[in-house]
Design a protein around this motif. Structure first.
Motif: not given
Length: 75
Positions: A1-21
């Protein structure tokens, strides 16, 4: 399955933020693999792009959001 790069970028940024930055690379890579199906090469490309765009920094095995990255993550 191919990675949706834009969704992954946004998702990873949000996950880092959720973990306190900031989050160790190992934890972020695991999250990326499970939730965004981004294997090692795709993860590396995504994170290199986020660093190049000034959204995160990488130091001593830890990714940290910049102010620009925090803003892009929605917080």
């Amino acid at each position: 399955m191919a990675t949706d790069t834009q969704a992954a970028r946004q998702g990873l940024l949000k996950f880092i933020a959720k973990k306190g930055g900031s989050i160790p690379i190992r934890d972020l890579h695991t999250h990326s693999l499970v939730f965004h199906r981004a294997g090692h090469q795709a993860f590396s490309e995504i994170m290199e792009g986020l660093v190049a765009d000034g959204l995160v920094t990488f130091d001593d095995g830890v990714f940290t959001l910049t102010d620009k990255g925090r803003s892009s993550a929605g917080g």
